[in-house]
Design an enzyme around this catalytic site. Structure first.
Site, PDB file in Angstrom:
ATOM      1  N   ASN A  62       0.880  -1.212   0.005  1.00 48.07           N
ATOM      2  CA  ASN A  62       0.004   0.093   0.023  1.00 48.07           C
ATOM      3  C   ASN A  62       0.779   1.150   0.031  1.00 48.07           C
ATOM      4  O   ASN A  62       1.856   1.332   0.763  1.00 48.07           O
ATOM      5  CB  ASN A  62      -0.963  -0.075   1.166  1.00 48.07           C
ATOM      6  CG  ASN A  62      -0.373  -0.192   2.401  1.00 48.07           C
ATOM      7  OD1 ASN A  62       0.502  -0.824   2.890  1.00 48.07           O
ATOM      8  ND2 ASN A  62      -1.208   0.317   3.589  1.00 48.07           N
ATOM      9  N   GLU A  64       0.452   5.134   0.656  1.00 47.52           N
ATOM     10  CA  GLU A  64      -0.553   6.213   0.915  1.00 47.52           C
ATOM     11  C   GLU A  64      -0.189   7.536   0.541  1.00 47.52           C
ATOM     12  O   GLU A  64       0.894   7.675  -0.098  1.00 47.52           O
ATOM     13  CB  GLU A  64      -0.682   6.281   2.518  1.00 47.52           C
ATOM     14  CG  GLU A  64      -0.986   4.969   3.100  1.00 47.52           C
ATOM     15  CD  GLU A  64      -1.393   4.767   4.661  1.00 47.52           C
ATOM     16  OE1 GLU A  64      -0.959   5.494   5.319  1.00 47.52           O
ATOM     17  OE2 GLU A  64      -2.078   3.720   4.794  1.00 47.52           O
ATOM     18  N   GLU A  75      -3.018  -4.622  -3.005  1.00 45.77           N
ATOM     19  CA  GLU A  75      -3.618  -5.451  -3.880  1.00 45.77           C
ATOM     20  C   GLU A  75      -3.777  -5.043  -5.272  1.00 45.77           C
ATOM     21  O   GLU A  75      -3.534  -5.606  -6.254  1.00 45.77           O
ATOM     22  CB  GLU A  75      -5.140  -6.081  -3.499  1.00 45.77           C
ATOM     23  CG  GLU A  75      -5.070  -6.918  -2.120  1.00 45.77           C
ATOM     24  CD  GLU A  75      -5.095  -6.111  -0.873  1.00 45.77           C
ATOM     25  OE1 GLU A  75      -4.767  -4.860  -0.859  1.00 45.77           O
ATOM     26  OE2 GLU A  75      -5.703  -6.430   0.102  1.00 45.77           O
ATOM     27  N   CYS A 115     -10.604  -3.257  -3.940  1.00 45.02           N
ATOM     28  CA  CYS A 115      -9.849  -4.235  -4.345  1.00 45.02           C
ATOM     29  C   CYS A 115     -10.362  -5.552  -5.052  1.00 45.02           C
ATOM     30  O   CYS A 115     -10.080  -6.109  -5.849  1.00 45.02           O
ATOM     31  CB  CYS A 115      -8.690  -4.636  -3.437  1.00 45.02           C
ATOM     32  SG  CYS A 115      -7.511  -3.532  -2.927  1.00 45.02           S
TER      33      CYS A 115
HETATM   34  N1  THU Z   1      -5.166  -1.409   2.559  1.00 48.72           N
HETATM   35  C1  THU Z   1      -4.915  -2.247   1.598  1.00 48.72           C
HETATM   36  O1  THU Z   1      -3.411  -2.068   1.086  1.00 48.72           O
HETATM   37  N2  THU Z   1      -5.468  -3.414   1.546  1.00 48.72           N
HETATM   38  C2  THU Z   1      -6.747  -3.630   1.889  1.00 48.72           C
HETATM   39  O2  THU Z   1      -7.333  -4.464   1.174  1.00 48.72           O
HETATM   40  C3  THU Z   1      -7.237  -2.930   3.039  1.00 48.72           C
HETATM   41  C4  THU Z   1      -6.622  -1.615   3.218  1.00 48.72           C
HETATM   42  C5  THU Z   1      -4.376  -0.146   3.071  1.00 48.72           C
HETATM   43  C6  THU Z   1      -4.941   0.986   2.428  1.00 48.72           C
HETATM   44  C7  THU Z   1      -4.514   1.958   3.632  1.00 48.72           C
HETATM   45  O3  THU Z   1      -3.188   2.382   3.114  1.00 48.72           O
HETATM   46  C8  THU Z   1      -4.307   1.254   4.736  1.00 48.72           C
HETATM   47  O4  THU Z   1      -4.289  -0.260   4.361  1.00 48.72           O
HETATM   48  C9  THU Z   1      -5.302   1.325   5.921  1.00 48.72           C
HETATM   49  O5  THU Z   1      -6.724   1.120   5.094  1.00 48.72           O
END
Ligand code: THU
Length: 160
Positions: A62, A64, A75, A115
């Protein structure tokens, strides 16, 4: 009037150590990807690793952003990267893991709704299921044999 009942089945493994060796290796790639997450806001680090039909592994984490909605989940980083690098190559498996800087993550972390929709696009496109293996940092690992267990009635191009 009638009812439609949709059931989903998941296979539960007690830990990553109990996974088939090839899946555990993929999960360890997801752990490595997780360590490269850029998550200064949520402090929730997610890693994903995809095994492709050509044997390649594509990872994502992820990413941000100070403008929160501009960030992207692990994902989708992984699956869009696979589509960009290897168009037309089928995705066989996806391994997902998450860990938090704020608390232990001991239960399996499933992909978020957006996702699921994105994974669904690729599963519909390739016309074969994508196995989705997901866990926290420790603890049980869930297997969904297809995205369809996680997102029944996926919206696809056939409705357009
Ligand atoms: N996040 C993911 O990478 N995948 C998911 O399926 C759920 C959430 C990340 C997004 C964000 O950077 C952090 O987790 C908190 O939501």
């Amino acid at each position: 009037m009638e009812n439609i009942t949709i059931t989903s089945t998941f296979t539960v493994y007690p830990s990553a150590d109990a996974l088939p060796a090839d899946v555990n290796a993929l999960m360890q790639q997801a752990v490595g990807a997780r360590n490269n997450a850029y998550a200064p806001y949520s402090k929730f680090h997610v890693g994903a690793a995809l095994l492709l039909e050509n044997g390649k592994v594509v990872i994502g984490s992820n990413q941000e952003n100070a403008a929160y909605p501009s960030g992207l989940c692990a994902e989708r980083v992984a699956i869009f990267q696979a589509g960009a690098l290897y168009p037309g190559v089928k995705i066989l498996k996806m391994a997902i893991t998450a860990a938090s800087k704020q608390k232990p993550v001991e239960s399996p972390i499933p992909p978020c709704g957006a996702c699921r929709q994105s994974i669904g696009e690729y599963e519909l496109k390739q016309q074969t299921p994508i196995e989705i293996w997901f866990m926290g940092e420790t603890g049980k690992v869930y297997l969904s044999e297809s995205l369809k267990n996680l997102l029944p009635m996926v919206f696809g191009s056939e409705y357009l």
